[in-house]
Enzyme design. Structure first.
Site, PDB file in Angstrom:
ATOM      1  CE  LYS A   1      -5.981  -8.378  -3.310  1.00  0.00           C
ATOM      2  NZ  LYS A   1      -6.762  -7.954  -2.158  1.00  0.00           N
TER       3      LYS A   1
ATOM      4  CE  LYS B   1      -4.047  -1.940   0.172  1.00  0.00           C
ATOM      5  NZ  LYS B   1      -5.033  -1.845  -0.853  1.00  0.00           N
TER       6      LYS B   1
ATOM      7  CE  LYS C   1     -13.343  -2.992  -2.427  1.00  0.00           C
ATOM      8  NZ  LYS C   1     -12.352  -3.227  -1.360  1.00  0.00           N
TER       9      LYS C   1
HETATM   10  N1  AQP Z   1      -8.780 -11.153  -5.506  1.00  0.00           N
HETATM   11  C1  AQP Z   1      -9.376 -11.617  -4.422  1.00  0.00           C
HETATM   12  N2  AQP Z   1      -9.600 -12.951  -4.277  1.00  0.00           N
HETATM   13  C2  AQP Z   1     -10.233 -13.433  -3.167  1.00  0.00           C
HETATM   14  N3  AQP Z   1     -10.670 -12.651  -2.160  1.00  0.00           N
HETATM   15  C3  AQP Z   1     -10.464 -11.318  -2.271  1.00  0.00           C
HETATM   16  N4  AQP Z   1     -10.772 -10.291  -1.472  1.00  0.00           N
HETATM   17  C4  AQP Z   1     -10.353  -9.139  -2.027  1.00  0.00           C
HETATM   18  N5  AQP Z   1      -9.768  -9.391  -3.205  1.00  0.00           N
HETATM   19  C5  AQP Z   1      -9.822 -10.738  -3.390  1.00  0.00           C
HETATM   20  C6  AQP Z   1     -11.453 -10.427  -0.186  1.00  0.00           C
HETATM   21  O1  AQP Z   1     -12.523  -9.498  -0.169  1.00  0.00           O
HETATM   22  C7  AQP Z   1     -12.707  -9.069   1.179  1.00  0.00           C
HETATM   23  C8  AQP Z   1     -12.792  -7.597   1.241  1.00  0.00           C
HETATM   24  O2  AQP Z   1     -11.581  -7.009   0.820  1.00  0.00           O
HETATM   25  P1  AQP Z   1     -11.288  -5.489   1.202  1.00  0.00           P
HETATM   26  O3  AQP Z   1     -12.034  -4.609   0.328  1.00  0.00           O
HETATM   27  O4  AQP Z   1     -11.571  -5.260   2.615  1.00  0.00           O
HETATM   28  O5  AQP Z   1      -9.784  -5.335   1.079  1.00  0.00           O
HETATM   29  P2  AQP Z   1      -8.791  -5.816   0.020  1.00  0.00           P
HETATM   30  O6  AQP Z   1      -8.463  -7.232   0.232  1.00  0.00           O
HETATM   31  O7  AQP Z   1      -7.665  -4.901   0.142  1.00  0.00           O
HETATM   32  O8  AQP Z   1      -9.605  -5.651  -1.335  1.00  0.00           O
HETATM   33  P3  AQP Z   1      -9.116  -4.987  -2.616  1.00  0.00           P
HETATM   34  O9  AQP Z   1     -10.129  -5.186  -3.658  1.00  0.00           O
HETATM   35  O10 AQP Z   1      -7.736  -5.456  -2.944  1.00  0.00           O
HETATM   36  O11 AQP Z   1      -9.148  -3.457  -2.240  1.00  0.00           O
HETATM   37  P4  AQP Z   1      -8.021  -2.361  -2.324  1.00  0.00           P
HETATM   38  O12 AQP Z   1      -7.581  -2.322  -3.749  1.00  0.00           O
HETATM   39  O13 AQP Z   1      -8.733  -1.135  -1.889  1.00  0.00           O
HETATM   40  O14 AQP Z   1      -6.951  -2.777  -1.396  1.00  0.00           O
HETATM   41  C9  AQP Z   1     -11.561  -9.649   1.997  1.00  0.00           C
HETATM   42  O15 AQP Z   1     -12.039 -10.801   2.669  1.00  0.00           O
HETATM   43  C10 AQP Z   1     -10.553 -10.034   0.964  1.00  0.00           C
HETATM   44  O16 AQP Z   1      -9.753 -11.121   1.372  1.00  0.00           O
END
Ligand code: AQP
Length: 327
Positions: free
Chosen positions: A191, A111, A194
């Protein structure tokens, strides 16, 4: 009743990774567990979002969760900042977490690289607030994707430390995995996220999905349609594993190996199967958007319920650590 707890950040639009890695499991777990699910807007502040954008994103994430099948009659769905005990317990957990443990968190490094102009302390202490989120509901089961493994391990260690220092208070939270713990993005490498622009959004239409799939990476060795492919190394085939029936997957694998089936047709089949899941979610989401009062009612009722559970834990915690009771 055993409790489950999990959250999603309102940092953008929900994608298929959030759905498959987390929400699918939430829908299952609510049948047998006392479920607390939340939109973790305090976590999203680490990205310093525009206030109007944040407000809207909170609503859209909540809509996505409900449209995917989380039932407010079975689960407590709420917004984290409406339950101030998260921040209170977050501070208490901060004082129990060694710096060395936080230094090992790879997500902080990722991050920080993503937002070098805003490496705030919240990015670093983020896993502590996550520990508090889980502890506040004394959750036994935490349904999350694989990317959260390190944070969950840190949470377990911190809660064991609390129990050791102040007496048995919190259960050891177990990770619950879905059948898709790590969904890879359209780039075929990272992965799905978002913030990486490699996602298939949960609300995207069939046309938008197909447009994105057209550019998605497949087996890199399959340069021409006549080249036989290796399904096991193809990201599109891995997505078929999440969305397509076993019989069709076997046909696709055979067609790919023999070069009878081209990548474009394989992607079209995936788009059709994705739409079968996403179409009804989109419709339910549209109905919720048309009824903002109903969404407010669900989230405010969820917050009231969550505050009761949270305050019960905090009374115990304050007592255990020697703080005056809140009266
Ligand atoms: N690619 C993924 N595969 C499986 N699980 C995923 N999760 C996120 N991406 C994947 C799961 O979704 C839940 C919520 O995630 P989050 O929004 O709290 O945080 P994150 O993991 O940081 O999601 P993003 O999409 O990657 O957001 P940004 O880009 O903002 O950091 C969690 O249970 C996560 O494991």
């Amino acid at each position: 009743m055993v409790r489950t707890m999990s959250g999603i950040q309102p940092t953008g639009k929900l994608h298929s990774g959030n759905y498959l890695g987390a929400i699918v499991n939430w829908v299952e777990l609510q049948k047998n567990y006392e479920a607390f699910f939340c939109v973790v807007d305090l976590h999203a502040l680490t990205q310093r979002p525009d206030p109007a954008v944040l407000k809207q994103a909170v609503r859209e994430v909540a809509i996505g969760i409900l449209a995917s099948g989380v039932d407010p009659d079975k689960s407590t769905l709420f917004v984290q900042s409406q339950v101030p005990q998260h921040a209170e317990l977050g501070w208490i957990m901060t004082c129990l977490t060694p710096l060395g443990d936080l230094n090992r968190m790879t997500q902080f490094k990722d991050k920080s690289a993503q937002q070098p102009e805003n490496i705030n302390a919240g990015l670093f202490t983020y896993p502590i607030l996550q520990t508090a989120d889980i502890a506040l509901y004394r959750a036994d089961r935490v349904p999350v994707g694989e990317d959260q493994d390190q944070h969950l391990e840190l949470a377990r260690e911190t809660l064991r430390r609390f129990n050791f220092v102040y007496g048995e208070t919190f259960p050891d939270p177990q990770t619950v995995r879905s059948h898709a713990p790590r969904v890879i993005g359209l780039d075929g490498q990272a992965k799905m996220s978002k913030s990486k622009g490699n996602e298939i959004g949960l609300f995207e239409t069939a046309d938008e999905t197909m447009q994105k799939l057209r550019g998605a990476k497949t087996d890199p060795a399959r340069l021409r349609k006549s080249d036989p492919g290796t399904p096991e190394v193809c990201n599109i085939f891995s997505w078929h594993g999440f969305f397509s029936p076993a019989e069709q997957r076997a046909e696709i694998a055979a067609g790919c190996r023999s070069a009878q089936l081209g990548c474009v047709d394989c992607k079209k089949m995936l788009a059709t199967n994705l739409e079968a899941v996403k179409g009804p979610i989109r419709e339910r989401a549209a109905a919720l958007r048309d009824n903002p009062a109903r969404l407010d009612e669900i989230l405010d009722a969820g917050a009231r319920k969550a505050r009761v559970a949270a305050e019960a834990t905090m009374q115990l915690v304050r007592e255990r650590i020697g703080l005056r009771p809140s009266k």
